[in-house]
Design a protein around this motif. Structure first.
Motif, PDB file in Angstrom:
ATOM      1  N   ASN A  71       1.045  -0.896  -0.488  1.00  0.00           N
ATOM      2  CA  ASN A  71      -0.243   0.184   0.044  1.00  0.00           C
ATOM      3  C   ASN A  71       0.629   1.183  -0.242  1.00  0.00           C
ATOM      4  OD1 ASN A  71      -2.117  -1.600   0.155  1.00  0.00           O
ATOM      5  ND2 ASN A  71      -2.631  -1.222   1.935  1.00  0.00           N
ATOM      6  N   THR A  72       2.261   1.740   1.074  1.00  0.00           N
ATOM      7  CA  THR A  72       3.373   2.034   0.665  1.00  0.00           C
ATOM      8  C   THR A  72       3.475   2.421  -0.473  1.00  0.00           C
ATOM      9  OG1 THR A  72       3.410   1.965   2.935  1.00  0.00           O
ATOM     10  CG2 THR A  72       4.198   3.331   2.210  1.00  0.00           C
ATOM     11  N   GLU A  74       1.830   1.796  -3.561  1.00  0.00           N
ATOM     12  CA  GLU A  74       0.737   1.814  -4.562  1.00  0.00           C
ATOM     13  C   GLU A  74       1.178   3.644  -4.596  1.00  0.00           C
ATOM     14  OE1 GLU A  74      -1.956  -0.227  -3.579  1.00  0.00           O
ATOM     15  OE2 GLU A  74      -1.382  -1.872  -4.965  1.00  0.00           O
ATOM     16  N   LYS A  75       1.204   4.638  -2.753  1.00  0.00           N
ATOM     17  CA  LYS A  75       1.167   5.312  -2.607  1.00  0.00           C
ATOM     18  C   LYS A  75       1.989   6.762  -3.233  1.00  0.00           C
ATOM     19  CE  LYS A  75       0.429   8.692   1.494  1.00  0.00           C
ATOM     20  NZ  LYS A  75      -0.329   9.016   2.819  1.00  0.00           N
ATOM     21  N   ARG A  78       1.859   6.683  -7.301  1.00  0.00           N
ATOM     22  CA  ARG A  78       1.088   7.872  -7.448  1.00  0.00           C
ATOM     23  C   ARG A  78       2.250   9.115  -7.525  1.00  0.00           C
ATOM     24  NH1 ARG A  78      -2.750   4.756  -4.321  1.00  0.00           N
ATOM     25  NH2 ARG A  78      -2.685   6.137  -2.864  1.00  0.00           N
ATOM     26  N   LYS A  79       3.160   9.588  -6.708  1.00  0.00           N
ATOM     27  CA  LYS A  79       3.220  10.875  -6.389  1.00  0.00           C
ATOM     28  C   LYS A  79       4.467  11.007  -6.990  1.00  0.00           C
ATOM     29  CE  LYS A  79       2.685  10.968  -1.361  1.00  0.00           C
ATOM     30  NZ  LYS A  79       2.286  12.591  -1.211  1.00  0.00           N
ATOM     31  N   LEU A  90       8.457   8.011   2.468  1.00  0.00           N
ATOM     32  CA  LEU A  90       7.260   7.838   3.455  1.00  0.00           C
ATOM     33  C   LEU A  90       7.739   6.491   4.457  1.00  0.00           C
ATOM     34  CD1 LEU A  90       4.177   7.110   0.067  1.00  0.00           C
ATOM     35  CD2 LEU A  90       4.844   8.731   2.038  1.00  0.00           C
TER      36      LEU A  90
END
Length: 201
Positions: A71-72, A74-75, A78-79, A90
């Motif tokens: 999940n981290t 994927e986050k 997106r940046k 992150l």
């Protein structure tokens, strides 16, 4: 609360470096685990194997399980910017990691426990979620009634803050998250590009 609770020295030996910090048992047996140890002939690791091993090393180092780690990632993807660097930034901004970086706890596992047991505040509010993402400018502090805890006082007394993205106030037992760290300032020996390649397959 899910977390890895298995043998840490064995994991460190698997990756060939003390990823959990100083370890006297690792120093004595700093070769791969297994029945035959150094005598075993090991096949050359494939490209996929190297990528997988790097991801596993990052997960064990920071104490993150697979779903949270993905999940981290994927986050981070997106940046805008270099995905691998953003991923580490992150992860570094997690509350449990910052408690460890500030020297409030001697290890990330101990930091996770302090957070879970409500000993840590963010901007004056108690936060008991180790994976909480701290924002730039946030103040991470030890709760007033927890400042006399032996594990905290011992850890703080033996720690010197050497991270340029953090500002520590020893008198108040609080620190400020100044900005996301540059890759060169993150001391962990992780090849984040291999992780990006693995998840991009």
């Amino acid at each position: 609360m899910a977390r890895y609770t298995g043998p840490k020295t064995k994991i460190a030996r698997k990756f060939g470096e003390p990823i959990y910090g100083s370890d006297k048992y690792y120093e004595k047996r700093n070769f791969p685990p297994g029945q035959h140890g150094l005598m075993k002939k090991r096949k050359k690791t494939s490209e996929y194997g190297m990528q997988l091993q790097e991801k596993q090393k990052a997960k064990y180092t920071y104490g993150i399980l697979e779903r949270q780690f993905r999940n981290t990632f994927e986050k981070a993807s997106r940046k805008k910017g270099i995905t691998g660097e953003i991923l580490l930034q992150l992860i570094e901004s997690r509350l449990d990691n910052l408690v460890y970086r500030f020297g409030i706890a001697p290890t990330r596992a101990a930091a996770r426990q302090l957070v879970s047991h409500c000993h840590i505040t963010v901007n004056g509010e108690v936060v008991n979620i180790p994976s909480y993402m701290v924002k730039v400018g946030d103040i991470v502090s030890v709760r007033e009634r927890s400042k006399s805890l032996e594990v905290i006082t011992n850890s703080v007394s033996g720690h010197s803050n050497s991270f340029p993205w953090l500002e520590w106030d020893a008198a108040k037992l609080s620190g400020k998250f100044m900005n996301y760290p540059e890759r060169a300032d993150i001391p962990e020996n992780i090849n984040e590009q291999l992780i990006v390649e693995l998840y991009s397959k």
